[in-house]
Design a protein around this motif. Structure first.
Motif, PDB file in Angstrom:
ATOM      1  N   MET A   1      -1.924   1.727 -25.178  1.00  0.00           N
ATOM      2  CA  MET A   1      -1.170   1.211 -24.036  1.00  0.00           C
ATOM      3  C   MET A   1      -2.115   0.838 -22.891  1.00  0.00           C
ATOM      4  SD  MET A   1       2.194   3.582 -23.695  1.00  0.00           S
ATOM      5  CE  MET A   1       3.494   3.604 -24.917  1.00  0.00           C
ATOM      6  N   ARG A   2      -3.041   1.746 -22.607  1.00  0.00           N
ATOM      7  CA  ARG A   2      -3.989   1.482 -21.510  1.00  0.00           C
ATOM      8  C   ARG A   2      -4.884   0.288 -21.859  1.00  0.00           C
ATOM      9  NH1 ARG A   2      -2.217   4.612 -17.713  1.00  0.00           N
ATOM     10  NH2 ARG A   2      -1.840   6.806 -18.137  1.00  0.00           N
ATOM     11  N   GLY A   3      -5.150   0.105 -23.146  1.00  0.00           N
ATOM     12  CA  GLY A   3      -5.921  -1.057 -23.593  1.00  0.00           C
ATOM     13  C   GLY A   3      -5.198  -2.355 -23.273  1.00  0.00           C
ATOM     14  N   ALA A   4      -3.872  -2.344 -23.399  1.00  0.00           N
ATOM     15  CA  ALA A   4      -3.077  -3.532 -23.075  1.00  0.00           C
ATOM     16  C   ALA A   4      -3.194  -3.854 -21.583  1.00  0.00           C
ATOM     17  CB  ALA A   4      -1.611  -3.322 -23.460  1.00  0.00           C
ATOM     18  N   VAL A   5      -3.225  -2.813 -20.737  1.00  0.00           N
ATOM     19  CA  VAL A   5      -3.367  -3.024 -19.295  1.00  0.00           C
ATOM     20  C   VAL A   5      -4.766  -3.580 -18.985  1.00  0.00           C
ATOM     21  CG1 VAL A   5      -3.390  -1.919 -17.016  1.00  0.00           C
ATOM     22  CG2 VAL A   5      -1.665  -1.272 -18.696  1.00  0.00           C
TER      23      VAL A   5
ATOM     24  N   ILE B   1       2.825  -3.106 -24.784  1.00  0.00           N
ATOM     25  CA  ILE B   1       3.025  -1.682 -24.475  1.00  0.00           C
ATOM     26  C   ILE B   1       4.300  -1.177 -25.170  1.00  0.00           C
ATOM     27  CG2 ILE B   1       3.571  -0.051 -22.612  1.00  0.00           C
ATOM     28  CD1 ILE B   1       1.756  -1.956 -20.808  1.00  0.00           C
ATOM     29  N   ARG B   2       5.360  -1.970 -25.118  1.00  0.00           N
ATOM     30  CA  ARG B   2       6.618  -1.563 -25.776  1.00  0.00           C
ATOM     31  C   ARG B   2       6.453  -1.482 -27.289  1.00  0.00           C
ATOM     32  NH1 ARG B   2       9.293  -5.657 -22.174  1.00  0.00           N
ATOM     33  NH2 ARG B   2       9.666  -4.531 -20.256  1.00  0.00           N
ATOM     34  N   ASN B   3       5.624  -2.363 -27.851  1.00  0.00           N
ATOM     35  CA  ASN B   3       5.367  -2.301 -29.293  1.00  0.00           C
ATOM     36  C   ASN B   3       4.656  -1.004 -29.656  1.00  0.00           C
ATOM     37  OD1 ASN B   3       6.598  -4.746 -29.835  1.00  0.00           O
ATOM     38  ND2 ASN B   3       4.691  -5.914 -29.765  1.00  0.00           N
TER      39      ASN B   3
ATOM     40  N   LEU C   1       6.899  10.180 -24.288  1.00  0.00           N
ATOM     41  CA  LEU C   1       6.415   8.843 -24.634  1.00  0.00           C
ATOM     42  C   LEU C   1       7.044   7.797 -23.709  1.00  0.00           C
ATOM     43  CD1 LEU C   1       4.686   7.091 -26.455  1.00  0.00           C
ATOM     44  CD2 LEU C   1       6.546   7.069 -28.120  1.00  0.00           C
ATOM     45  N   GLN C   2       8.323   7.970 -23.401  1.00  0.00           N
ATOM     46  CA  GLN C   2       8.988   7.029 -22.492  1.00  0.00           C
ATOM     47  C   GLN C   2       8.389   7.117 -21.093  1.00  0.00           C
ATOM     48  OE1 GLN C   2      11.216   4.546 -23.308  1.00  0.00           O
ATOM     49  NE2 GLN C   2      10.700   3.927 -21.239  1.00  0.00           N
ATOM     50  N   LYS C   3       8.085   8.353 -20.633  1.00  0.00           N
ATOM     51  CA  LYS C   3       7.456   8.512 -19.312  1.00  0.00           C
ATOM     52  C   LYS C   3       6.106   7.807 -19.282  1.00  0.00           C
ATOM     53  CE  LYS C   3       9.515  12.879 -17.861  1.00  0.00           C
ATOM     54  NZ  LYS C   3       9.342  14.335 -17.903  1.00  0.00           N
ATOM     55  N   LEU C   4       5.316   7.990 -20.348  1.00  0.00           N
ATOM     56  CA  LEU C   4       4.009   7.346 -20.446  1.00  0.00           C
ATOM     57  C   LEU C   4       4.178   5.816 -20.425  1.00  0.00           C
ATOM     58  CD1 LEU C   4       0.937   7.376 -20.969  1.00  0.00           C
ATOM     59  CD2 LEU C   4       1.467   7.445 -23.414  1.00  0.00           C
ATOM     60  N   THR C   5       5.143   5.322 -21.199  1.00  0.00           N
ATOM     61  CA  THR C   5       5.407   3.882 -21.265  1.00  0.00           C
ATOM     62  C   THR C   5       5.748   3.348 -19.877  1.00  0.00           C
ATOM     63  OG1 THR C   5       6.215   4.124 -23.522  1.00  0.00           O
ATOM     64  CG2 THR C   5       6.815   2.096 -22.364  1.00  0.00           C
ATOM     65  N   ASP C   6       6.643   4.033 -19.159  1.00  0.00           N
ATOM     66  CA  ASP C   6       7.045   3.604 -17.812  1.00  0.00           C
ATOM     67  C   ASP C   6       5.840   3.572 -16.874  1.00  0.00           C
ATOM     68  OD1 ASP C   6       9.641   3.442 -18.767  1.00  0.00           O
ATOM     69  OD2 ASP C   6      10.270   5.364 -17.885  1.00  0.00           O
ATOM     70  N   GLU C   7       5.000   4.598 -16.970  1.00  0.00           N
ATOM     71  CA  GLU C   7       3.819   4.709 -16.112  1.00  0.00           C
ATOM     72  C   GLU C   7       2.844   3.550 -16.379  1.00  0.00           C
ATOM     73  OE1 GLU C   7      -0.061   7.526 -16.387  1.00  0.00           O
ATOM     74  OE2 GLU C   7       1.857   8.580 -16.442  1.00  0.00           O
ATOM     75  N   VAL C   8       2.605   3.250 -17.654  1.00  0.00           N
ATOM     76  CA  VAL C   8       1.649   2.198 -18.007  1.00  0.00           C
ATOM     77  C   VAL C   8       2.211   0.814 -17.664  1.00  0.00           C
ATOM     78  CG1 VAL C   8       0.353   1.163 -19.907  1.00  0.00           C
ATOM     79  CG2 VAL C   8       0.559   3.627 -19.775  1.00  0.00           C
ATOM     80  N   ILE C   9       3.507   0.603 -17.880  1.00  0.00           N
ATOM     81  CA  ILE C   9       4.123  -0.676 -17.515  1.00  0.00           C
ATOM     82  C   ILE C   9       4.052  -0.866 -16.002  1.00  0.00           C
ATOM     83  CG2 ILE C   9       6.366  -1.853 -17.309  1.00  0.00           C
ATOM     84  CD1 ILE C   9       6.883  -1.169 -20.218  1.00  0.00           C
ATOM     85  N   LYS C  10       4.231   0.228 -15.250  1.00  0.00           N
ATOM     86  CA  LYS C  10       4.134   0.148 -13.788  1.00  0.00           C
ATOM     87  C   LYS C  10       2.726  -0.289 -13.387  1.00  0.00           C
ATOM     88  CE  LYS C  10       4.976   2.810  -9.596  1.00  0.00           C
ATOM     89  NZ  LYS C  10       4.284   3.916  -8.977  1.00  0.00           N
TER      90      LYS C  10
END
Length: 185
Positions: free
Chosen positions: A13-17, A128-130, A160-169
């Motif tokens: 996820m962080r790689g996508a950012v 990130i969602r993938n 995992l959802q919290k992590l996803t929300d954090e990274v998308i933010k």
């Protein structure tokens, strides 16, 4: 599918950012930035090479890039590559050095670039969602194989959802910052 690995999912996820930040760094903001030329490929010595492997790029003034070509015979191909890169830059040839004045962005071009920045951000959110979906699938499989309980799966899904929300933010903040730079706000 592999077992659920939160650290690996977070890394992806962080790689996508990071990929988003790299993409955004190549967008023009009206200010000189060496990252602007990162995507330029020069045809020299019979192959395509990144500009950074045949020249040094610097920012002597806020609205000027300087490209110091190491081998004088490559000045022409470097100039041609910059002109055809679609960046709207016109190099001024000073022998071994190319000067690139950064023109003011028109309002229309600023809006196009801001739109492009939001497209890059959307691409990052999808990536990130993938990754999240891969994690959710791994959790369901682990539960099916009786490796974890239903409660453990639900707890991990919430994490995992919290992590996803954090990274998308983080991705959204990077894109918003770039859009502000582009639009000059």
């Amino acid at each position: 599918m592999a077992k659920y690995d939160k650290a690996d999912l977070e890394r992806r996820m962080r790689g996508a950012v990071e990929a988003l930040r790299h993409d955004l760094s190549g967008l023009r903001t009206g200010r000189a930035n060496t990252a602007l030329l990162d995507s330029v490929q020069v045809e020299v010595y019979g192959s395509h090479m990144p500009l950074s492997q045949v020249a040094t790029v610097s920012v002597p003034e806020p609205r000027l890039l300087s490209v110091q070509v190491w081998d004088k015979s490559n000045v022409g191909p470097v100039e041609k590559a910059i002109r055809s890169a679609g960046l709207g830059l016109n190099p001024i040839n000073d022998g071994n050095t190319l000067r690139l004045p950064i023109p003011d962005l028109t309002e229309e071009r600023r809006k196009e670039l801001a739109k492009l920045a939001s497209q890059y951000a959307e691409k990052a959110r999808v990536a990130i969602r993938n990754v999240r979906r891969d994690g959710m699938d791994a959790l369901k499989q682990d539960e099916t194989k009786k490796e974890i309980s239903e409660d453990e799966r639900k707890r991990a899904e919430t994490d995992l959802q919290k992590l996803t929300d954090e990274v998308i933010k983080a991705a959204d903040e990077a894109a918003t910052q770039k859009e502000k730079e582009i639009l000059g706000k």
